[in-house]
Design a protein around this motif. Structure first.
Motif, mmCIF file in Angstrom:
data_model
loop_
_atom_site.group_PDB
_atom_site.id
_atom_site.type_symbol
_atom_site.label_atom_id
_atom_site.label_comp_id
_atom_site.label_asym_id
_atom_site.label_seq_id
_atom_site.Cartn_x
_atom_site.Cartn_y
_atom_site.Cartn_z
ATOM 1 N N ILE A 89 0.729 -1.071 0.006
ATOM 2 C CA ILE A 89 -0.082 0.099 -0.048
ATOM 3 C C ILE A 89 0.832 1.386 0.080
ATOM 4 O O ILE A 89 0.438 2.275 -0.685
ATOM 5 C CB ILE A 89 -1.014 0.152 1.254
ATOM 6 N N GLU A 90 1.991 1.323 0.735
ATOM 7 C CA GLU A 90 2.555 2.306 0.757
ATOM 8 C C GLU A 90 3.748 2.665 -0.260
ATOM 9 O O GLU A 90 4.074 4.033 -0.410
ATOM 10 C CB GLU A 90 3.793 2.181 2.216
ATOM 11 N N THR A 91 4.126 1.651 -0.904
ATOM 12 C CA THR A 91 5.160 1.908 -2.042
ATOM 13 C C THR A 91 5.022 1.484 -3.176
ATOM 14 O O THR A 91 5.780 1.977 -4.262
ATOM 15 C CB THR A 91 6.670 1.536 -1.495
ATOM 16 N N PHE A 140 -7.075 14.655 0.045
ATOM 17 C CA PHE A 140 -7.797 13.513 0.452
ATOM 18 C C PHE A 140 -6.775 12.390 1.216
ATOM 19 O O PHE A 140 -7.160 11.906 2.246
ATOM 20 C CB PHE A 140 -8.320 12.620 -0.766
ATOM 21 N N LEU A 141 -5.432 12.176 0.648
ATOM 22 C CA LEU A 141 -4.653 11.451 1.366
ATOM 23 C C LEU A 141 -4.202 11.905 2.566
ATOM 24 O O LEU A 141 -3.797 11.352 3.572
ATOM 25 C CB LEU A 141 -3.472 11.325 0.494
ATOM 26 N N ALA A 142 -4.047 13.178 2.742
ATOM 27 C CA ALA A 142 -3.546 13.928 4.003
ATOM 28 C C ALA A 142 -4.635 13.736 4.993
ATOM 29 O O ALA A 142 -4.127 13.239 6.412
ATOM 30 C CB ALA A 142 -3.534 15.398 3.976
ATOM 31 N N ARG A 158 -6.763 1.336 2.938
ATOM 32 C CA ARG A 158 -6.118 0.815 1.906
ATOM 33 C C ARG A 158 -6.201 2.026 0.534
ATOM 34 O O ARG A 158 -5.342 1.843 -0.323
ATOM 35 C CB ARG A 158 -7.119 -0.289 1.204
ATOM 36 N N LEU A 159 -6.728 2.940 0.694
ATOM 37 C CA LEU A 159 -6.938 4.019 -0.375
ATOM 38 C C LEU A 159 -5.589 4.920 -0.162
ATOM 39 O O LEU A 159 -5.341 5.739 -1.179
ATOM 40 C CB LEU A 159 -8.053 4.831 -0.310
ATOM 41 N N ARG A 160 -4.853 4.566 0.896
ATOM 42 C CA ARG A 160 -3.568 5.500 0.920
ATOM 43 C C ARG A 160 -2.724 4.951 -0.322
ATOM 44 O O ARG A 160 -1.666 5.728 -0.651
ATOM 45 C CB ARG A 160 -2.841 5.087 2.117
ATOM 46 N N ALA A 161 -2.890 3.732 -0.894
ATOM 47 C CA ALA A 161 -2.064 3.424 -2.099
ATOM 48 C C ALA A 161 -2.236 4.138 -3.308
ATOM 49 O O ALA A 161 -1.336 4.426 -4.190
ATOM 50 C CB ALA A 161 -2.594 2.220 -2.626
ATOM 51 N N LEU A 162 -3.335 5.330 -3.300
ATOM 52 C CA LEU A 162 -3.485 6.147 -4.245
ATOM 53 C C LEU A 162 -2.342 7.221 -4.349
ATOM 54 O O LEU A 162 -2.385 8.085 -5.310
ATOM 55 C CB LEU A 162 -4.963 6.881 -4.105
ATOM 56 N N LYS A 163 -1.709 7.565 -3.469
ATOM 57 C CA LYS A 163 -0.513 8.385 -3.594
ATOM 58 C C LYS A 163 0.698 7.775 -4.353
ATOM 59 O O LYS A 163 1.541 8.539 -4.939
ATOM 60 C CB LYS A 163 0.060 8.378 -2.183
ATOM 61 N N ASN A 164 0.570 6.505 -4.881
ATOM 62 C CA ASN A 164 1.482 5.893 -5.569
ATOM 63 C C ASN A 164 1.024 5.799 -7.264
ATOM 64 O O ASN A 164 1.855 5.272 -7.992
ATOM 65 C CB ASN A 164 1.758 4.551 -5.293
ATOM 66 N N LEU A 165 0.111 6.496 -7.551
ATOM 67 C CA LEU A 165 -0.525 6.607 -8.995
ATOM 68 C C LEU A 165 0.515 7.243 -9.885
ATOM 69 O O LEU A 165 1.041 8.398 -9.477
ATOM 70 C CB LEU A 165 -1.918 7.405 -8.999
ATOM 71 N N ARG A 224 12.375 7.787 -10.251
ATOM 72 C CA ARG A 224 11.686 7.921 -8.725
ATOM 73 C C ARG A 224 9.977 8.096 -8.993
ATOM 74 O O ARG A 224 9.843 9.034 -9.712
ATOM 75 C CB ARG A 224 12.383 9.046 -8.172
ATOM 76 N N PRO A 225 9.280 7.276 -8.552
ATOM 77 C CA PRO A 225 7.691 7.597 -8.671
ATOM 78 C C PRO A 225 7.315 8.909 -8.098
ATOM 79 O O PRO A 225 7.950 9.268 -7.152
ATOM 80 C CB PRO A 225 7.266 6.421 -7.775
ATOM 81 N N ALA A 226 6.657 9.502 -8.854
ATOM 82 C CA ALA A 226 5.773 10.757 -8.439
ATOM 83 C C ALA A 226 4.612 11.010 -9.021
ATOM 84 O O ALA A 226 4.540 10.894 -10.214
ATOM 85 C CB ALA A 226 6.816 12.070 -8.613
ATOM 86 N N LEU A 227 3.645 11.317 -8.147
ATOM 87 C CA LEU A 227 2.196 11.584 -8.580
ATOM 88 C C LEU A 227 1.998 12.320 -9.876
ATOM 89 O O LEU A 227 2.641 13.835 -9.614
ATOM 90 C CB LEU A 227 1.553 11.800 -7.553
ATOM 91 N N ARG A 228 1.257 12.147 -10.715
ATOM 92 C CA ARG A 228 0.932 13.078 -11.852
ATOM 93 C C ARG A 228 -0.441 13.161 -11.880
ATOM 94 O O ARG A 228 -1.240 12.266 -11.911
ATOM 95 C CB ARG A 228 1.696 12.579 -13.044
#
Length: 354
Positions: A220-222, A271-273, A298-305, A347-351
């Motif tokens: 979920i985190e990474t 939302f993630l905060a 589980r929705l915290r995984a969305l930070k990895n989109l 390095r993953p970064a949200l777009r």
């Protein structure tokens, strides 16, 4: 070194060739999916990934798209070839010819050829092995109007029945893949165990929830989650003719509605905060053991989109299975993925997405 990822693949008919190019470029760069979900043509692409014979994803996608791409016809203009699939696509669908039964038709085509194409080109024993790749496809139930995900796995903490979305772990067959792409009125519903299903994109064309049900808590985190957006609609000029009107209407119908569900005025970062703060408050309380809270975390995984967006589709693009049309979108997908990876710089970064 292999880089793990998850994949969410949208529906869009022949526009799925863009996904074909994106995934080919990602695999070439060393990314390998741990989990993949898809809808409609995205389900066919996802099945080609999870069921790739010998584990060769690029070769598997090549075989499927070679099968469903119409051969070039040198003496016909491109605009004519781009519409030939409306008459049928021999390895995908055929127009019905039982005209004497026309008053009782519930579709214009038969999709029986695709069952044979999937069976011949994919390894379904491997596709059903979650140790290889966790895999799911979504369909719309004609009996409930809700979304159903058929998958080879459900993770700890998965949301199996939220009312509008049910997750069913089962042994998948070509019929489950076909059900995800049974778009009316062209294609008939697909029957599975006495229940009828239409295209999953009618309910949601971006099966985020289905993917979240496949992720393990430690991911979920990474774990980077690549989403291929086939219908971007931001910052587009207003249509100026009927062809552009139809193209825009199709894009709006199937656009990525992710932000409307999870963004809101605070957008995804807000939302993630909120989820992070909620987790702090809930530590050591009874909330931690509630299924609804577990799903929310589980929705915290969305930070990895990681969203890779296509250019807006031209009119007719969703049925353009011509050689030139497919190759053009494949190359566009490769280019978009390569540019996105260059921006990531490893390095993953949200777009943001449309």
């Amino acid at each position: 070194m292999t880089k793990p990822m998850a994949l969410i693949l949208q529906g869009g008919g022949a526009l799925g060739a863009f996904e074909y190019g994106v995934v080919s470029a990602l695999v070439e760069d060393g990314w390998h999916p741990r989990a993949v979900t898809g809808v409609s043509i995205g389900a066919i692409n996802a099945a080609s990934i999870a069921g790739a014979k010998g584990g060769d994803i690029a070769a598997s996608l090549d075989r499927i798209w070679d099968a469903i791409t119409l051969p070039p016809m040198p003496f016909l203009p491109d605009f004519v070839q781009s519409n030939l699939a409306l008459l049928g696509n021999p390895k995908f669908w055929l127009s019905r010819t039982d005209y004497w039964n026309a008053l009782s038709w519930n579709s214009y085509c038969t999709t029986a050829p695709m069952l044979g194409t999937l069976a011949a080109n994919l390894d379904f024993d491997q596709l059903n092995d979650p140790q290889h790749i966790r895999f799911g496809v979504t369909s719309t139930s004609l009996h409930t109007g809700g979304q159903v995900t058929f998958s080879n796995y459900t993770a700890q903490g998965a949301h199996l029945d939220s009312g509008h979305h049910k997750a069913v772990r089962t042994r998948l067959t070509p019929s489950h893949i076909l059900a995800s792409g049974s778009l009316p009125p062209g294609f008939p519903a697909t029957r599975i165990e006495g229940r009828d299903y239409w295209d999953g994109g009618l309910f949601s064309n971006t099966p985020v929830d289905s993917l979240l049900n496949l992720l393990e808590p430690a991911e979920i985190e990474t774990l980077p989650i690549f989403v291929v957006d086939l219908f971007p609609t931001d910052d587009q000029p207003s249509p100026t003719n009927m062809v552009e009107v139809q193209a825009r209407a199709t894009a709006l119908q199937y656009q990525n509605r992710f932000w409307a569900q999870y963004g809101g005025s605070g957008k995804l970062d807000g939302f993630l905060a909120m989820l992070e703060e909620l987790q702090k408050v809930a530590d050591g309380t009874a909330l931690e053991h509630m299924s609804s809270f577990t799903w929310m975390m589980r929705l915290r995984a969305l930070k990895n989109l990681q969203v890779i967006a296509s250019t807006p589709a031209a009119f007719g693009g969703d049925h353009d299975f011509s050689y030139a049309g497919v190759r053009g979108r494949y190359q566009a997908g490769r280019t978009a993925a390569q540019r996105h990876l260059a921006r990531m710089g490893g390095r993953p970064a949200l777009r943001a997405a449309a």
